[in-house]
Design a protein around this motif. Structure first.
Motif, PDB file in Angstrom:
ATOM      1  N   PRO A  34       0.823  -1.215   0.000  1.00  0.00           N
ATOM      2  CA  PRO A  34       0.000   0.000   0.000  1.00  0.00           C
ATOM      3  C   PRO A  34       0.860   1.269   0.000  1.00  0.00           C
ATOM      4  CG  PRO A  34      -0.802  -1.543   1.640  1.00  0.00           C
ATOM      5  CD  PRO A  34       0.510  -2.078   1.140  1.00  0.00           C
ATOM      6  N   MET A  35       0.375   2.248  -0.693  1.00  0.00           N
ATOM      7  CA  MET A  35       1.052   3.533  -0.788  1.00  0.00           C
ATOM      8  C   MET A  35       0.670   4.382   0.425  1.00  0.00           C
ATOM      9  SD  MET A  35       0.610   6.149  -3.999  1.00  0.00           S
ATOM     10  CE  MET A  35       1.274   4.960  -5.141  1.00  0.00           C
ATOM     11  N   SER A  36       1.624   5.125   0.946  1.00  0.00           N
ATOM     12  CA  SER A  36       1.314   6.042   2.048  1.00  0.00           C
ATOM     13  C   SER A  36       0.571   7.246   1.477  1.00  0.00           C
ATOM     14  CB  SER A  36       2.592   6.504   2.748  1.00  0.00           C
ATOM     15  OG  SER A  36       3.293   7.423   1.933  1.00  0.00           O
ATOM     16  N   SER A  37      -0.114   7.954   2.348  1.00  0.00           N
ATOM     17  CA  SER A  37      -0.838   9.145   1.894  1.00  0.00           C
ATOM     18  C   SER A  37       0.128  10.189   1.334  1.00  0.00           C
ATOM     19  CB  SER A  37      -1.689   9.725   3.018  1.00  0.00           C
ATOM     20  OG  SER A  37      -0.878  10.094   4.110  1.00  0.00           O
ATOM     21  N   LEU A  38       1.302  10.303   1.897  1.00  0.00           N
ATOM     22  CA  LEU A  38       2.291  11.261   1.400  1.00  0.00           C
ATOM     23  C   LEU A  38       2.778  10.873   0.000  1.00  0.00           C
ATOM     24  CD1 LEU A  38       4.056  13.764   1.803  1.00  0.00           C
ATOM     25  CD2 LEU A  38       5.733  12.289   2.927  1.00  0.00           C
ATOM     26  N   GLN A  39       3.048   9.592  -0.213  1.00  0.00           N
ATOM     27  CA  GLN A  39       3.463   9.124  -1.539  1.00  0.00           C
ATOM     28  C   GLN A  39       2.363   9.385  -2.562  1.00  0.00           C
ATOM     29  OE1 GLN A  39       4.147   5.107  -0.254  1.00  0.00           O
ATOM     30  NE2 GLN A  39       6.368   5.282  -0.535  1.00  0.00           N
ATOM     31  N   TYR A  40       1.118   9.103  -2.159  1.00  0.00           N
ATOM     32  CA  TYR A  40      -0.008   9.323  -3.065  1.00  0.00           C
ATOM     33  C   TYR A  40      -0.147  10.812  -3.385  1.00  0.00           C
ATOM     34  CZ  TYR A  40      -4.592   9.439  -5.142  1.00  0.00           C
ATOM     35  OH  TYR A  40      -5.631   9.664  -6.010  1.00  0.00           O
ATOM     36  N   HIS A  41      -0.042  11.653  -2.370  1.00  0.00           N
ATOM     37  CA  HIS A  41      -0.151  13.101  -2.581  1.00  0.00           C
ATOM     38  C   HIS A  41       0.896  13.577  -3.589  1.00  0.00           C
ATOM     39  CE1 HIS A  41      -0.605  17.357  -1.953  1.00  0.00           C
ATOM     40  NE2 HIS A  41       0.677  17.427  -1.619  1.00  0.00           N
ATOM     41  N   LYS A  42       2.120  13.126  -3.445  1.00  0.00           N
ATOM     42  CA  LYS A  42       3.181  13.521  -4.380  1.00  0.00           C
ATOM     43  C   LYS A  42       2.860  13.066  -5.802  1.00  0.00           C
ATOM     44  CE  LYS A  42       6.946  13.761  -1.044  1.00  0.00           C
ATOM     45  NZ  LYS A  42       8.210  13.150  -0.599  1.00  0.00           N
ATOM     46  N   LEU A  43       2.275  11.880  -5.929  1.00  0.00           N
ATOM     47  CA  LEU A  43       1.898  11.362  -7.238  1.00  0.00           C
ATOM     48  C   LEU A  43       0.814  12.227  -7.879  1.00  0.00           C
ATOM     49  CD1 LEU A  43       2.589   8.951  -9.058  1.00  0.00           C
ATOM     50  CD2 LEU A  43       0.758   7.697  -7.935  1.00  0.00           C
ATOM     51  N   THR A  44      -0.127  12.707  -7.071  1.00  0.00           N
ATOM     52  CA  THR A  44      -1.214  13.526  -7.616  1.00  0.00           C
ATOM     53  C   THR A  44      -0.724  14.879  -8.119  1.00  0.00           C
ATOM     54  OG1 THR A  44      -1.857  14.559  -5.504  1.00  0.00           O
ATOM     55  CG2 THR A  44      -2.911  12.460  -6.077  1.00  0.00           C
ATOM     56  N   LEU A  45       0.443  15.296  -7.672  1.00  0.00           N
ATOM     57  CA  LEU A  45       1.007  16.551  -8.165  1.00  0.00           C
ATOM     58  C   LEU A  45       1.565  16.389  -9.577  1.00  0.00           C
ATOM     59  CD1 LEU A  45       2.856  17.748  -4.946  1.00  0.00           C
ATOM     60  CD2 LEU A  45       0.586  18.445  -5.766  1.00  0.00           C
ATOM     61  N   LEU A  46       1.864  15.142  -9.952  1.00  0.00           N
ATOM     62  CA  LEU A  46       2.451  14.858 -11.258  1.00  0.00           C
ATOM     63  C   LEU A  46       1.459  14.293 -12.268  1.00  0.00           C
ATOM     64  CD1 LEU A  46       5.688  13.113  -9.938  1.00  0.00           C
ATOM     65  CD2 LEU A  46       5.459  15.490 -10.718  1.00  0.00           C
ATOM     66  N   LEU A  47       0.446  13.608 -11.767  1.00  0.00           N
ATOM     67  CA  LEU A  47      -0.504  12.912 -12.638  1.00  0.00           C
ATOM     68  C   LEU A  47      -1.939  13.348 -12.331  1.00  0.00           C
ATOM     69  CD1 LEU A  47       1.171   9.421 -12.327  1.00  0.00           C
ATOM     70  CD2 LEU A  47       1.221  10.912 -14.318  1.00  0.00           C
ATOM     71  N   PRO A  48      -2.839  13.189 -13.294  1.00  0.00           N
ATOM     72  CA  PRO A  48      -4.219  13.644 -13.090  1.00  0.00           C
ATOM     73  C   PRO A  48      -5.075  12.667 -12.265  1.00  0.00           C
ATOM     74  CG  PRO A  48      -3.996  12.770 -15.284  1.00  0.00           C
ATOM     75  CD  PRO A  48      -2.611  12.729 -14.662  1.00  0.00           C
ATOM     76  N   TYR A  49      -4.612  12.351 -11.080  1.00  0.00           N
ATOM     77  CA  TYR A  49      -5.355  11.491 -10.157  1.00  0.00           C
ATOM     78  C   TYR A  49      -6.128  12.359  -9.179  1.00  0.00           C
ATOM     79  CZ  TYR A  49      -2.251   7.674 -11.664  1.00  0.00           C
ATOM     80  OH  TYR A  49      -1.556   6.744 -12.391  1.00  0.00           O
ATOM     81  N   PRO A  50      -7.188  11.813  -8.575  1.00  0.00           N
ATOM     82  CA  PRO A  50      -7.920  12.607  -7.584  1.00  0.00           C
ATOM     83  C   PRO A  50      -6.992  12.991  -6.433  1.00  0.00           C
ATOM     84  CG  PRO A  50      -8.753  10.341  -7.658  1.00  0.00           C
ATOM     85  CD  PRO A  50      -7.744  10.477  -8.741  1.00  0.00           C
ATOM     86  N   SER A  51      -7.142  14.192  -5.944  1.00  0.00           N
ATOM     87  CA  SER A  51      -6.274  14.667  -4.865  1.00  0.00           C
ATOM     88  C   SER A  51      -6.498  13.852  -3.597  1.00  0.00           C
ATOM     89  CB  SER A  51      -6.563  16.137  -4.574  1.00  0.00           C
ATOM     90  OG  SER A  51      -7.843  16.275  -3.987  1.00  0.00           O
TER      91      SER A  51
END
Length: 80
Positions: A34-51
């Protein structure tokens, strides 16, 4: 800048729980944990995923989102 690229890079404003669950499960298959919330947040800054804010508003918390996506298991507490 051309109009097509602008639309392609825009994020949706409304997501369903099912869409987010499918995204989390897809990401999990590629990461193996599982991805941490911080890792996911960083990913959303680069890709069009829900924040992260959208995910947390849909599920109540990042942990709840992972649990509903069946990526995190919390064993039931034992009664004494």
């Amino acid at each position: 800048m051309d109009q097509h690229n602008d639309k392609k890079n825009q994020k949706k404003l409304v997501y369903s729980k099912i869409e987010v669950i499918q995204l989390l499960q897809w990401l999990h298959k590629r990461r193996k944990h599982p991805m941490s919330s911080l890792q996911y947040h960083k990913l959303t800054l680069l890709l069009p995923y829900p924040s992260l804010k959208i995910v947390e508003s849909l599920f109540g918390s990042w942990t709840n989102a992972l649990m509903e996506a069946e990526l995190l298991y919390t064993p039931p507490t034992r009664r004494k």
